[in-house]
Design a protein around this motif. Structure first.
Motif, PDB file in Angstrom:
ATOM      1  N   ALA A  71       0.775  -1.212   0.073  1.00  0.00           N
ATOM      2  CA  ALA A  71       0.017  -0.156  -0.040  1.00  0.00           C
ATOM      3  C   ALA A  71       0.958   1.193  -0.014  1.00  0.00           C
ATOM      4  O   ALA A  71       0.581   2.229  -0.747  1.00  0.00           O
ATOM      5  N   VAL A  72       1.753   1.206   0.854  1.00  0.00           N
ATOM      6  CA  VAL A  72       2.940   2.576   0.789  1.00  0.00           C
ATOM      7  C   VAL A  72       3.427   2.704  -0.504  1.00  0.00           C
ATOM      8  O   VAL A  72       3.433   3.886  -0.867  1.00  0.00           O
ATOM      9  N   ASP A  73       3.978   1.754  -1.203  1.00  0.00           N
ATOM     10  CA  ASP A  73       4.711   1.616  -2.525  1.00  0.00           C
ATOM     11  C   ASP A  73       3.684   2.077  -3.563  1.00  0.00           C
ATOM     12  O   ASP A  73       4.119   2.877  -4.244  1.00  0.00           O
ATOM     13  N   ARG A  74       2.453   1.401  -3.413  1.00  0.00           N
ATOM     14  CA  ARG A  74       1.527   2.309  -4.639  1.00  0.00           C
ATOM     15  C   ARG A  74       1.128   3.396  -4.351  1.00  0.00           C
ATOM     16  O   ARG A  74       1.106   4.344  -5.396  1.00  0.00           O
ATOM     17  N   ALA A  75       1.171   3.932  -2.992  1.00  0.00           N
ATOM     18  CA  ALA A  75       0.691   5.327  -2.885  1.00  0.00           C
ATOM     19  C   ALA A  75       1.945   6.297  -3.098  1.00  0.00           C
ATOM     20  O   ALA A  75       1.728   7.545  -3.811  1.00  0.00           O
ATOM     21  N   ALA A  78       2.097   6.847  -7.009  1.00  0.00           N
ATOM     22  CA  ALA A  78       1.062   7.635  -7.476  1.00  0.00           C
ATOM     23  C   ALA A  78       1.490   9.111  -7.111  1.00  0.00           C
ATOM     24  O   ALA A  78       1.046   9.865  -8.213  1.00  0.00           O
ATOM     25  N   ALA A  79       1.889   9.413  -6.167  1.00  0.00           N
ATOM     26  CA  ALA A  79       2.370  10.690  -5.942  1.00  0.00           C
ATOM     27  C   ALA A  79       3.555  11.054  -6.782  1.00  0.00           C
ATOM     28  O   ALA A  79       3.650  12.285  -7.184  1.00  0.00           O
ATOM     29  N   GLU A  80       4.537  10.137  -7.019  1.00  0.00           N
ATOM     30  CA  GLU A  80       5.684  10.498  -7.809  1.00  0.00           C
ATOM     31  C   GLU A  80       5.222  10.703  -9.344  1.00  0.00           C
ATOM     32  O   GLU A  80       5.575  11.592  -9.975  1.00  0.00           O
TER      33      GLU A  80
END
Length: 426
Positions: A71-75, A78-80
């Motif tokens: 979940a952290v990696d996906r978020a 997306a922000a990047e």
């Protein structure tokens, strides 16, 4: 110095991971080099936002490293993509009822004669305040000096430059259980994201949810998340009490699912569309409320909805009042209560809080930022925005990056279990 700076806030919530990327061109350095105050957030432009559902936490603590890291990696990704900025560090939240705060005092001898108080003396006395007996499984997260005493002079806010022989500090320490803290650090290691600082989510929300006047007069910030509620009391500008309650807005959803004899997804939809903090706030006089699910319209007794919501809110705010009573601030804060978190979106909750807490209450207004302000104006983004501001206070990440953050999911052909076999090699 007016160099361009980036800052990132990573709020690892039980239901959702939120990432906010901010940028400042460095203009307006009156607050100090690399510092942007909450009173002047217009210096910060939100350039990226990322969110992802989190299935690896319970009541604010990590119970599944793989799912939380995913979940952290996906978020982050997306922000990047949105910001065009390669995230290489962030201020990160920690949560859970294992977090405990308490007061502590530190004392040092400045010198044989009257000596000037400098940075070294301030560091020494703050370190002296941390020399307390803690259980072996508990670590200090944060130490906030509240006031100093220099010889016979009490209630000094900043003794820097003064002279004396004996310096004391009254500090407030926040601690966390080491295993829970280590699990958050493992998640960050798995996603190759070093934290600039790990901060209790309620304190982060207070960074943007409260203004200086409220902190000075006395105020309580109530951050209602999915499964936890942070209660943070401020007076004379400083934190005087912090606690995390193991209840949140998801408890309303669970109770609605039981009371309405329906599944959780439908109960959540009923809560979002029809729940009110008090029955008299309900629009119209219909005895039922309806939601559309999969082309069908389902109707439920509004009286049951109101009864369930009121019962759970009563429990949450009863616990809040108990925390206020511990520090003798029940119905005794001129700045009142400020509500943040997803639970603060419940219609009429400020009026309800005003009645049950016996003082003024309001939902925090998250505004004043440039850029993608519409996406972060929701009170549920208070913690992520506060973390971003804290990261910026720590001078941000600068404009250049020596190492690209690796993605756990860069190799689409790799097996999921292999990707999470252990921390990546740096």
């Amino acid at each position: 110095m007016n160099e361009s700076k980036y800052a990132v806030g990573l709020d690892i919530g039980t239901d959702m991971v939120k990432v906010v990327v901010g940028h400042t061109a460095g203009r307006g350095s009156a607050a100090g080099e690399g510092s942007v105050t909450a009173a002047n957030p217009n210096q910060v432009t939100v350039i990226g936002v990322g969110t992802h559902e989190n299935g690896g936490m319970r009541k604010g603590t990590v119970v599944n490293l793989d799912k939380t890291a995913e979940a952290v990696d996906r978020a982050l990704e997306a922000a990047e993509r949105m910001s065009g900025y390669q995230i290489d560090r962030a201020a990160v939240s920690i949560n859970g009822s294992h977090i405990v705060g308490f007061s502590s005092r530190g004392v040092i001898a400045v010198g044989a004669g009257s000596q000037t108080i400098g940075h070294e003396e301030l560091t020494r006395v703050e370190e002296a305040a941390t020399v307390v007996q803690l259980p072996a499984n508990r670590e200090i997260l944060d130490v906030t000096p509240r006031s100093y005493k220099l010889d016979a002079q009490d209630n000094i806010r900043d003794p820097f430059g003064m002279t004396g022989v004996r310096l004391e500090v009254d500090a407030y320490m926040i601690t966390a259980l080491a295993p829970h803290l280590k699990n958050v650090e493992k998640v960050l290691d798995m996603t190759e994201l070093p934290p600039s600082r790990i901060v209790v989510s309620g304190l982060a929300a207070a960074r943007v949810g409260l203004n200086e006047q409220q902190r000075e007069n006395g105020v309580v910030l109530i951050d209602i998340g999915g499964t936890t509620t942070n209660v943070d009391v401020y007076e004379e500008g400083d934190i005087v009490h912090a606690a995390v309650l193991p209840v949140g807005s998801n408890n309303i959803t669970n109770d609605l699912a039981i009371g309405l004899k329906t599944d959780l997804n439908i109960a959540e939809k009923v809560k979002i569309e029809h729940a009110v903090a008090a029955p008299e706030l309900r629009r119209g006089s219909s005895a039922t409320v309806s939601v559309k699910v999969g082309g069908r319209e389902l109707s439920f007794d509004s009286a049951i909805v109101d009864e369930v919501v009121e019962a759970r809110l009563a429990e949450i705010f009863e616990l809040v009042n108990k925390e206020l009573k511990k520090v003798k601030k029940q119905a005794n804060l001129p700045g009142g209560a400020v509500l943040t978190g997803g639970g603060a979106k419940l219609r009429g909750i400020a009026d309800y809080a005003r009645e049950v807490l016996g003082m003024n209450a309001m939902v925090a207004k998250i505004d004043g930022f440039d850029g993608m302000k519409e996406q972060v104006s929701d009170p549920s983004f208070a913690a992520a925005l506060g973390l971003m501001m804290i990261d910026l206070d720590l001078a941000g990440s600068g404009g250049s990056h020596k190492k690209k953050r690796g993605s756990l999911f860069a190799n689409a052909g790799a097996g999921f279990s292999k990707l999470f076999a252990g921390p990546k090699k740096k």
